[in-house]
Structure formats: structure tokens, C-alpha cells
Design a protein around this motif. Structure first.
Motif, PDB file in Angstrom:
ATOM      1  N   GLY A  70       0.802  -1.233   0.000  1.00  0.00           N
ATOM      2  CA  GLY A  70       0.000   0.000   0.000  1.00  0.00           C
ATOM      3  C   GLY A  70       0.824   1.267   0.000  1.00  0.00           C
ATOM      4  N   LEU A  71       2.127   1.146  -0.263  1.00  0.00           N
ATOM      5  CA  LEU A  71       3.010   2.320  -0.182  1.00  0.00           C
ATOM      6  C   LEU A  71       2.992   3.127  -1.468  1.00  0.00           C
ATOM      7  N   PHE A  72       2.950   4.440  -1.326  1.00  0.00           N
ATOM      8  CA  PHE A  72       3.044   5.369  -2.458  1.00  0.00           C
ATOM      9  C   PHE A  72       4.354   6.132  -2.264  1.00  0.00           C
ATOM     10  N   LYS A  73       5.156   6.257  -3.337  1.00  0.00           N
ATOM     11  CA  LYS A  73       6.507   6.842  -3.199  1.00  0.00           C
ATOM     12  C   LYS A  73       6.676   7.952  -4.230  1.00  0.00           C
ATOM     13  N   SER A  74       6.930   9.155  -3.766  1.00  0.00           N
ATOM     14  CA  SER A  74       7.020  10.300  -4.689  1.00  0.00           C
ATOM     15  C   SER A  74       8.342  10.325  -5.453  1.00  0.00           C
ATOM     16  N   ILE A  75       9.403   9.753  -4.854  1.00  0.00           N
ATOM     17  CA  ILE A  75      10.702   9.763  -5.539  1.00  0.00           C
ATOM     18  C   ILE A  75      10.775   8.572  -6.490  1.00  0.00           C
ATOM     19  N   GLN A  76      10.987   8.868  -7.754  1.00  0.00           N
ATOM     20  CA  GLN A  76      11.068   7.820  -8.774  1.00  0.00           C
ATOM     21  C   GLN A  76      12.303   8.074  -9.640  1.00  0.00           C
ATOM     22  N   ALA A  77      12.593   7.115 -10.512  1.00  0.00           N
ATOM     23  CA  ALA A  77      13.870   7.176 -11.238  1.00  0.00           C
ATOM     24  C   ALA A  77      13.849   8.103 -12.449  1.00  0.00           C
ATOM     25  N   ASP A  78      12.686   8.526 -12.884  1.00  0.00           N
ATOM     26  CA  ASP A  78      12.667   9.450 -14.027  1.00  0.00           C
ATOM     27  C   ASP A  78      11.467  10.389 -13.907  1.00  0.00           C
ATOM     28  N   ASP A  79      11.483  11.383 -14.786  1.00  0.00           N
ATOM     29  CA  ASP A  79      10.476  12.447 -14.743  1.00  0.00           C
ATOM     30  C   ASP A  79       9.048  11.894 -14.908  1.00  0.00           C
ATOM     31  N   LEU A  80       8.866  11.001 -15.915  1.00  0.00           N
ATOM     32  CA  LEU A  80       7.528  10.490 -16.197  1.00  0.00           C
ATOM     33  C   LEU A  80       6.972   9.699 -15.008  1.00  0.00           C
ATOM     34  N   ARG A  81       7.798   8.774 -14.479  1.00  0.00           N
ATOM     35  CA  ARG A  81       7.322   7.986 -13.339  1.00  0.00           C
ATOM     36  C   ARG A  81       7.055   8.878 -12.124  1.00  0.00           C
ATOM     37  N   THR A  82       7.874   9.923 -11.981  1.00  0.00           N
ATOM     38  CA  THR A  82       7.641  10.854 -10.869  1.00  0.00           C
ATOM     39  C   THR A  82       6.286  11.534 -11.027  1.00  0.00           C
ATOM     40  N   ARG A  83       6.007  11.981 -12.270  1.00  0.00           N
ATOM     41  CA  ARG A  83       4.724  12.647 -12.514  1.00  0.00           C
ATOM     42  C   ARG A  83       3.553  11.715 -12.213  1.00  0.00           C
ATOM     43  N   LEU A  84       3.676  10.458 -12.695  1.00  0.00           N
ATOM     44  CA  LEU A  84       2.588   9.497 -12.482  1.00  0.00           C
ATOM     45  C   LEU A  84       2.421   9.190 -10.993  1.00  0.00           C
ATOM     46  N   ALA A  85       3.556   9.018 -10.296  1.00  0.00           N
ATOM     47  CA  ALA A  85       3.487   8.673  -8.869  1.00  0.00           C
ATOM     48  C   ALA A  85       2.855   9.813  -8.075  1.00  0.00           C
ATOM     49  N   ARG A  86       3.253  11.039  -8.389  1.00  0.00           N
ATOM     50  CA  ARG A  86       2.714  12.181  -7.630  1.00  0.00           C
ATOM     51  C   ARG A  86       1.248  12.445  -8.002  1.00  0.00           C
ATOM     52  N   ARG A  87       0.940  12.230  -9.251  1.00  0.00           N
ATOM     53  CA  ARG A  87      -0.468  12.393  -9.668  1.00  0.00           C
ATOM     54  C   ARG A  87      -1.341  11.367  -8.924  1.00  0.00           C
ATOM     55  N   SER A  88      -0.810  10.155  -8.781  1.00  0.00           N
ATOM     56  CA  SER A  88      -1.563   9.114  -8.078  1.00  0.00           C
ATOM     57  C   SER A  88      -1.758   9.476  -6.607  1.00  0.00           C
ATOM     58  N   ILE A  89      -0.723  10.038  -5.998  1.00  0.00           N
ATOM     59  CA  ILE A  89      -0.862  10.438  -4.591  1.00  0.00           C
ATOM     60  C   ILE A  89      -1.981  11.476  -4.476  1.00  0.00           C
ATOM     61  N   THR A  90      -1.951  12.448  -5.382  1.00  0.00           N
ATOM     62  CA  THR A  90      -3.001  13.480  -5.347  1.00  0.00           C
ATOM     63  C   THR A  90      -4.376  12.849  -5.540  1.00  0.00           C
ATOM     64  N   LYS A  91      -4.459  11.926  -6.494  1.00  0.00           N
ATOM     65  CA  LYS A  91      -5.764  11.313  -6.769  1.00  0.00           C
ATOM     66  C   LYS A  91      -6.227  10.446  -5.588  1.00  0.00           C
ATOM     67  N   ALA A  92      -5.273   9.803  -4.908  1.00  0.00           N
ATOM     68  CA  ALA A  92      -5.660   8.971  -3.754  1.00  0.00           C
ATOM     69  C   ALA A  92      -6.192   9.835  -2.613  1.00  0.00           C
ATOM     70  N   VAL A  93      -5.486  10.936  -2.315  1.00  0.00           N
ATOM     71  CA  VAL A  93      -5.928  11.731  -1.156  1.00  0.00           C
ATOM     72  C   VAL A  93      -7.179  12.565  -1.468  1.00  0.00           C
ATOM     73  N   THR A  94      -7.494  12.715  -2.749  1.00  0.00           N
ATOM     74  CA  THR A  94      -8.707  13.462  -3.111  1.00  0.00           C
ATOM     75  C   THR A  94      -9.763  12.525  -3.732  1.00  0.00           C
ATOM     76  N   PHE A  95      -9.627  11.232  -3.488  1.00  0.00           N
ATOM     77  CA  PHE A  95     -10.452  10.241  -4.177  1.00  0.00           C
ATOM     78  C   PHE A  95     -11.949  10.572  -4.094  1.00  0.00           C
ATOM     79  N   ALA A  96     -12.413  10.891  -2.883  1.00  0.00           N
ATOM     80  CA  ALA A  96     -13.849  11.133  -2.712  1.00  0.00           C
ATOM     81  C   ALA A  96     -14.306  12.317  -3.562  1.00  0.00           C
ATOM     82  N   ASP A  97     -13.426  13.304  -3.741  1.00  0.00           N
ATOM     83  CA  ASP A  97     -13.818  14.510  -4.480  1.00  0.00           C
ATOM     84  C   ASP A  97     -14.092  14.214  -5.957  1.00  0.00           C
TER      85      ASP A  97
END
Ligand SMILES: Cc1cc2nc3c(=O)[nH]c(=O)nc-3n(C[C@H](O)[C@H](O)[C@H](O)COP(=O)(O)OP(=O)(O)OC[C@H]3O[C@@H](n4cnc5c(N)ncnc54)[C@H](O)[C@@H]3O)c2cc1C
Length: 425
Positions: A70-97
Motif C-alpha cells: 500500500g506504499l506510495f513513493k514520490s521519488i522515482q527514477a525518471d520524470d515520467l514515473r515521478t509525474r505518475l506517482a505524484r499524480r496518483s498520490i493526489t488522486k488517492a488523497v482526493t479520491f472522494a472529491d
């Protein structure tokens, strides 16, 4: 139409069996597999106004997704994966919205810790590049936590954006409820046994119960992604590799508010879980397990587990986190990662077979990146490829023999926290 729940654990309401097996004969999009990647893709397609059917061999979330840390990690090895990982974190914490159903997310941040000079340099590089890619990450003195007491002059990065979902099935249940709310139908206990191809393009699927027609079929079958692609004569470049974790009995000493800890030189992650400690890690000699070479009945429950692997990994941090090695084990679980040769997702249209799409190549981050991958794939399926996504195309490797796929996948697994030095030739 009469409706009833499919199983006690499932929040989706399905048509009653006679209607269910005969009623749904066509859709705009069929998704094969109700794990995190499949459900997110289905949900985002439904939210774009498409009629969507998800067909699942067992029950939703019963395979890799239900076993995740269940871990979400903002640090990733490249720009694209970083964008996807951070976008997912945002979407998870705002899921209900945006999805309209609740999802509990724990937001404690994480420490990335290095105890060797080599890994300190590695983290310094991560700090510089992730900062450039917009991640909130800072150099920090490793804090004394309830379950982790740093020793010596370890180097640490503090990642305040990092989160976890305590029980992975809660993401699956939230996606199921949101799918239902947005009109996507999820059919469980219905294996796909064929992919229909007509006039050179995908036309639908055959399940054990019926045919469903659709111009778009998404293969999100997790560890079985290659098996499903084989049904259409297509090839997905991933190798399946075992991953395991354990949760200790409650110790009375682990503060549930404490952050996640990742010790990069030990390739170990730790977090509070159910009053005890979750301990997972990446073995240096990983075990490939190919479901295509197993009996047809093979499921995640049959992935061979080995607690000694976790004991050895925990032993590397026993001075700092004694409970990781010494506390009694309450749960030991595992499943399959789909590893790609370059460590990136495999997501997009399959070359040479219009209408067939893939959502796979999780490389250990499929749970946490699923909300962003599903969003990006849905946008691509219904319009143009979002920026950067073509870099994840299933066709990017050309034909690779299986032994190369496996050796590169194993390399990616063993270097999960330190993806340096890969020789792609
Ligand atoms: C122990 C462990 C810990 C992990 N921890 C993390 C973590 O902390 N963070 C993270 O991001 N990732 C983590 N992962 C990885 C993560 O679980 C996966 O990347 C993710 O769940 C993959 O989702 P999926 O939807 O592709 O696969 P799955 O969840 O496996 O779903 C695929 C589904 O397809 C179905 N299927 C297969 N064949 C067919 C067929 N013929 N017809 C119909 N349906 C079919 C299967 O039954 C299955 O339900 C972990 C994995 C494991 C094993």
C-alpha cells in the motif's frame, strides 16, 4: 433488473446470474482483470462516458493488488514515473472529491535512509533530480522513530508527500464502488478464455459464460498479462517475479502515526501496520515465477513464499529496527510483480493489433501508480496519448527473447532502490 452482491467481500452489485451471463453483450471498453490497474482504467473510461465491462477471473483485488504493502513513493527514477506517482498520490488523497466514494489514506511522509557512502551518493542524486521534477524532498537527519532508531551517521531524505493505504483492499473497494457509481459493470468469477479478432482488429472477448463485443479490450491481467495477450497472438514484454512482505504481531511499541522508512542499502521498507510493523524488501537473487508454466488453476496463493528471505532482509536493519527481526509474525504474504526490461510501466496500445491495450509492467509500483495510469490510459483510449505516455508503449522493446526479458526483469527487481549501472546491451 434484479441485482445482488457477488460475494460477501465485494461491494459491487451485479445483475443476478442469469441476466449477468446473458445480459451484457457489448461495451465500448472491456477490461480484463479487476486489480488496481484494471479497475482504475475502467473507472476513468466510465467517467469519460464510455460503457465499460470489467471481467475478472476470480474476485476483484484477490491477486497482486490485495497483497500490496500500500506504499506510495514520490521519488522515482525518471520524470515520467515521478509525474505518475505524484499524480496518483493526489488522486488517492482526493479520491472522494473526483470519484464520489471515500478512501482512507494515511499521510505520514517517509524517510529514505542510506548507511553507506555509495548509497548516500545515490540519495544525493535522487534529491537533486527529484527536486528538479517538482517533488517536495529534503535532506534530513534520520529521526528517532518508535520502531526505527538510526545509528551512526546515516544519511536521510525526508519525503513529506509519501502516503500509504493501510489495507490494500480498501483501494479496490473504493474503485469498485466508484465503478458502480459511474456505470461500469464488474463481473467476477468469469475468466476470459478468448479474444475475438475480426478484420485485423480486436472485436471483443469470450468468457467462460458468454461473448462480449467491444472495439477496445484492455489486458490488465497482472501476473497473467502475457497469458491473456497470447489469446490474441500478442506479446507483452514483462517477466513475473515473486515479492513478499510480513506484518508482525502488535508490539505495543509501534506508533501508528510514524512515517514509512525505506533503507536503500538494505533494500528494505518498513511501516506501522495493525499495531505491529510491516517488513518488506527486495531480494538480491529474486525468484521468477511464470504462471504460464504453472497448472491452469495457479493463483497468487500458490506463489511459493519463503520467510527466510524476509528474515535475512530484516536482519540487515535489526540494529535500528529490532522488531523487524524479533517480533512474532502475524501475516506473511506475497505475489507477483510484472517487471519490464527498463523498469517502466508497459501501458498503451499493442502494436499490430488495433483495439488491444495493455496496463501492466508494474515494476513494484502498480498499486500506487494505478490511479494515474488508469487516468492516462483512459485519456489515450478516448483521445490522444497524454504527454510522455508513448514512452511506456508495449512495443518499445521490439522482439526480445524470454531469457533476456527474465534476466532484465530480475535485474530491475534486485535494483529496485538503486537502479544505477544497468547495461542494456
Ligand atoms: C507483497 C506485495 C507488495 C506490494 N507492495 C506494493 C506497494 O507498496 N506499492 C505498489 O505500488 N505496488 C506494490 N505491489 C505491486 C502491486 O501489487 C501491483 O503492481 C499491482 O497490484 C498490479 O495490479 P494489477 O491490476 O496489474 O494486477 P492484479 O491485482 O494481479 O490484477 C490482475 C487481475 O487479472 C485477473 N485475471 C488474470 N487472468 C484473467 C483472465 N483470463 N480473465 C479475467 N481476469 C483475469 C486476475 O485474477 C487478477 O485479479 C506489491 C505487490 C506484492 C505482491
Amino acid at each position: 433488473m434484479p441485482r445482488s452482491p457477488c460475494s460477501p467481500s465485494c461491494t459491487t452489485v451485479h445483475p443476478d446470474p442469469p441476466v449477468r451471463h446473458n445480459g451484457l453483450v457489448d461495451a465500448d471498453v472491456i477490461v480484463i482483470g479487476a486489480g488496481a490497474l484494471g479497475l482504475s482504467t475502467a473507472l476513468h473510461c466510465a467517467m469519460s462516458g464510455r460503457s465499460v465491462a470489467v471481467v475478472e477471473r476470480h474476485t476483484a483485488g484477490s491477486q497482486a493488488s490485495g497483497r500490496a504493502a500500500g506504499l506510495f513513493k514520490s521519488i522515482q527514477a525518471d520524470d515520467l514515473r515521478t509525474r505518475l506517482a505524484r499524480r496518483s498520490i493526489t488522486k488517492a488523497v482526493t479520491f472522494a472529491d473526483w470519484a464520489g466514494t471515500p478512501l482512507a489514506v494515511t499521510r505520514p511522509g517517509s524517510f529514505l535512509i542510506a548507511r553507506t557512502a555509495q548509497h548516500r551518493e545515490f540519495l544525493q542524486r535522487e534529491l537533486a533530480q527529484s527536486g528538479r521534477w517538482g517533488v517536495d524532498v529534503r535532506e534530513a537527519t534520520p529521526a528517532k522513530l518508535s520502531y526505527y532508531q538510526p545509528i551512526g551517521d546515516a544519511f536521510a531524505l525526508w519525503c513529506p508527500e509519501d502516503v500509504y493505504i493501510e489495507e490494500p483492499l480498501s483501494l479496490i473497494r473504493a474503485c469498485l464502488a466508484a465503478c458502480q457509481r459511474h456505470g461500469a459493470v464488474v463481473a467476477e468469477n468469469e475468466p476470459v478464455i478468448g479474444i475475438a479478432v475480426s478484420a485485423g482488429r480486436v472485436a471483443g472477448v469470450e468468457t467462460q459464460h458468454r461473448s462480449i463485443t467491444a472495439p477496445v479490450v484492455v489486458d490488465a491481467a497482472g501476473g497473467w498479462v502475457r497469458h491473456v495477450a497470447d489469446l490474441a497472438g500478442a506479446r507483452v514484454p514483462v517477466a513475473t517475479v515473486r515479492h513478499q512482505l510480513l506484518i508482525t504481531e502488535p508490539t505495543g511499541q509501534v506508533d501508528p502515526a510514524d512515517p514509512i522508512v525505506r533503507v536503500v542499502d538494505a533494500a528494505v521498507y518498513l511501516r506501522p501496520a495493525r499495531g505491529g510493523l510491516m517488513v518488506g524488501g527486495f531480494e538480491s537473487e529474486p525468484l521468477p515465477v511464470d504462471p504460464r508454466q504453472q497448472p491452469a488453476s495457479f493463483t497468487t496463493d500458490d506463489v511459493p513464499l519463503d520467510v527466510d528471505v524476509l528474515r535475512r532482509l530484516a536482519g540487515q536493519v535489526s540494529a535500528e529496527a529490532p522488531a523487524a527481526s524479533s517480533a512474532p509474525v502475524a501475516e506473511h504474504r506475497g505475489g507477483l510483480f510484472t517487471m519490464s526490461p527498463d523498469g517502466r510501466f508497459v501501458a498503451g496500445p499493442v502494436p499490430d493489433l488495433p483495439g488491444l491495450w495493455v496496463a501492466s509492467g508494474c515494476n513494484g509500483s502498480g498499486f500506487s501508480s494505478s490511479l494515474a495510469i488508469g487516468e492516462a490510459l483512459a485519456a489515450w483510449i478516448t483521445g490522444d496519448a497524454p504527454a510522455g505516455m508513448t514512452a511506456l508503449s508495449p512495443g518499445r522493446f521490439g522482439p526480445l527473447p524470454d531469457d533476456t526479458l527474465i534476466s532484465r526483469g530480475l535485474w530491475q527487481y534486485a535494483h529496485y532502490y538503486d537502479p544505477t549501472g544497468l547495461d542494456l546491451d
